[in-house]
Design an enzyme around this catalytic site. Sequence first.
Site, PDB file in Angstrom:
ATOM      1  N   SER B 158      -6.796  11.056  16.753  1.00 29.17           N
ATOM      2  CA  SER B 158      -5.968   9.912  17.153  1.00 29.17           C
ATOM      3  C   SER B 158      -5.571  10.059  18.632  1.00 29.17           C
ATOM      4  O   SER B 158      -6.451  10.088  19.489  1.00 29.17           O
ATOM      5  CB  SER B 158      -4.764   9.813  16.217  1.00 29.17           C
ATOM      6  N   ASP B 234      -8.735   3.133   7.668  1.00 32.51           N
ATOM      7  CA  ASP B 234      -7.738   3.637   8.629  1.00 32.51           C
ATOM      8  C   ASP B 234      -6.920   2.449   9.142  1.00 32.51           C
ATOM      9  O   ASP B 234      -7.447   1.560   9.815  1.00 32.51           O
ATOM     10  CB  ASP B 234      -8.491   4.327   9.777  1.00 32.51           C
ATOM     11  N   HIS B 270      -6.145   7.454   7.910  1.00 31.72           N
ATOM     12  CA  HIS B 270      -5.884   8.105   9.201  1.00 31.72           C
ATOM     13  C   HIS B 270      -5.246   9.489   9.022  1.00 31.72           C
ATOM     14  O   HIS B 270      -4.904  10.131  10.015  1.00 31.72           O
ATOM     15  CB  HIS B 270      -4.938   7.194  10.005  1.00 31.72           C
TER      16      HIS B 270
END
Lengths: 293, 293
Positions: B158, B234, B270
Site C-alpha cells: 500500500s 481490495d 487489502h
Amino acid sequence: MATPAFQFTTKAIIATFGGTLIKLTHDSAVLGCTMGANVFFPPGAFGRSTPKVPVIWYLAGLTCTGDNGAEKGFFNYWAAKHGIAIVYPDTSPRGSNHPGEHDAYDFGSAAGFYLNATKEPWSQNYQMETYITCELPAALYSYFIVLDGSRVSLMGHSMGGHGALTLFLKHPDKYKSTSAFAPIANPSLSPWGEKAFSGYLASKEEWAKHDATELIKAHRGRDLDILITCGLADEFFIAGQLLIDNFVAAAKEVGRENQVTVRYAPDYDHSYYFISSFAQEHVEHAAKHLGAL
Amino acid sequence: MATPAFQFTTKAIIATFGGTLIKLTHDSAVLGCTMGANVFFPPGAFGRSTPKVPVIWYLAGLTCTGDNGAEKGFFNYWAAKHGIAIVYPDTSPRGSNHPGEHDAYDFGSAAGFYLNATKEPWSQNYQMETYITCELPAALYSYFIVLDGSRVSLMGHSMGGHGALTLFLKHPDKYKSTSAFAPIANPSLSPWGEKAFSGYLASKEEWAKHDATELIKAHRGRDLDILITCGLADEFFIAGQLLIDNFVAAAKEVGRENQVTVRYAPDYDHSYYFISSFAQEHVEHAAKHLGAL
C-alpha cells in the site's frame, strides 16, 4: 424443516491462502451474549456442502480473541494444504460486566479457561466448556454442512492449551486428537490456574476435574497421542505457570508415557512467533488423526 | 577504530522459524527522534559475521509500524528457507508532535510516505527517504556485518508499496529488485497521495519526483522486473486509491511493459490475510534477484 434456532451473522468473508476466512457473530444461549468467531475453510469448501472437510479447533490464550490465531498463527496456510477447516472461537463470554470482570488480564473477560464455572456470579454465564464442546460446534456443523463433525481435532496455546488438553480428556469421543503449544498443564499448582479455579469453581474438590494432569491419571480407554511443544525461553514456562513435566509424570504414572510427546524448543518464547514456527507440526499431527495428511 | 556514531538498543531477541527476530530502537539524526525497527535473521546468521546474507526491506502501509509485517506477513518463514534477512522499519518519525500530526490515519505519524518532506513543519524531520535508503541501512550494515549491503531488495504494501516502487526507481543502484502488494502506484491522482503530497511537499512541481507512474516514465538504464500483486476485492483498489493500471500504462509508454508483472488476485482484500497469502511469491521474486533462490 424448521428454521434453525441458531443463526450466524457474517461480518466478513476474506480470501486467504486459497481458502476463505469468515468472521461471524452469533447469540449464544449458553453464554448469554453475542459472541464472535472466525472459521477458515480450505480451498473450495466455503459455500459448498460436499465433500465434507475435517475441522481443527484452535483455542487461544489469555487476552486473546478468535483473531490472534487466525492472523498470527500461520495455521491457515497448512490447513489449506491438507484440506482442513479451522474454528477460532473467542476465549470468554463478552459484555456481562460482572464486578471485576475486566480488571485483570488473567481472570474474567478473555480468560474463561474453557470450563463451566460453578461459583456465582460466573456460573451464570461462564460456561465455556459447554459452549466450545456442544453449543458452537452443533450450530456450526448444521449451518455449514461442509464441516465434518465426525472428524474434529483440538489444539490450543497456553490457557487454550489447557483447554485443548482438558476438553479432549473430558470428551474423548468428540475429538480425534489434541495438541498444545505451551499449555497450562497442571493449573491446580500454578498461579494462573489457582486464581482461575478459585474464582470460577465453588469448591476445591472440583479442581481435579479441570486439570489435565489429574485428568490423564483418571483417563480410561483410547490411546491419546498428545503432542506438546514449548519454548525453553518461554517466560511463563520458566516462572512455573505451565508445569508440563507434571503432566508427563502423570502420563508415566498410568503407563501412558508413550502417548505424550513433548518437544522443548530451545530459544523460543511464549508468543505467536513461537506458535507460527510450529504450526506445521501441529496441523500435521491433527491431519494424521483426521485422515487428511 | 572509533566507536560507531550509530547505536542500537536491542529490546528483544525472539526465535522464530529457526531464525532470530530482533526488536531494536535507535536515535535517528535524520528524523530527530528514537525509532523502532525489527530485523529478521535467517537460521545461523544472528550474532555471526559470515557468511553474509542478502537483505529484504519490507515497507509497511498506513497505520503500521515495523511489527505488522513481522507478525502477520509470514515473510520470515520464506526468508528462513532462502537464507535472507528482512528489515521491518517504522512508517514515520515518532513523537515530534507537529500540529495535526496524530489527527488522521493517512497523514503525519504512521503515514510518512517514504519521502523527504519539503514543506514546514514536516520538512524539519519527515525525511523518510533518507532514513530508509541511507541512514538506517548504513547503520544496520555496519553494526550487523552479516548483512550484505550489496545484495538488497525492497518490497512493501500500500503506502509501503508506493515506497518500494519509488525508492527503487529513485535509487536503482542500491537495490537488486522491488515488488509491491497493492501499492499506491500513482499517488498524484489518488486521494491518499494528493493529501500526502500537498501536505509534505512545498510545490506541486515536486509531485512527479515521488510518483511511481511518473518515475518509471523517466527511468533510464537497467531493466526493472517489478512484481505487483493486488486483490480484486481490495476496497482501496476499487476506490481508486491504487491506480495500478496507470503504472502499467506508463511502463508500456516507455517500452517497459515486459518489465512489470501485475497479478490481480480474485477475492483478495487489502489486509495481511492477502499479503501473507502471496508472501512466498514475493520473497522468491526477491531471492531470484539476490542470488538466493
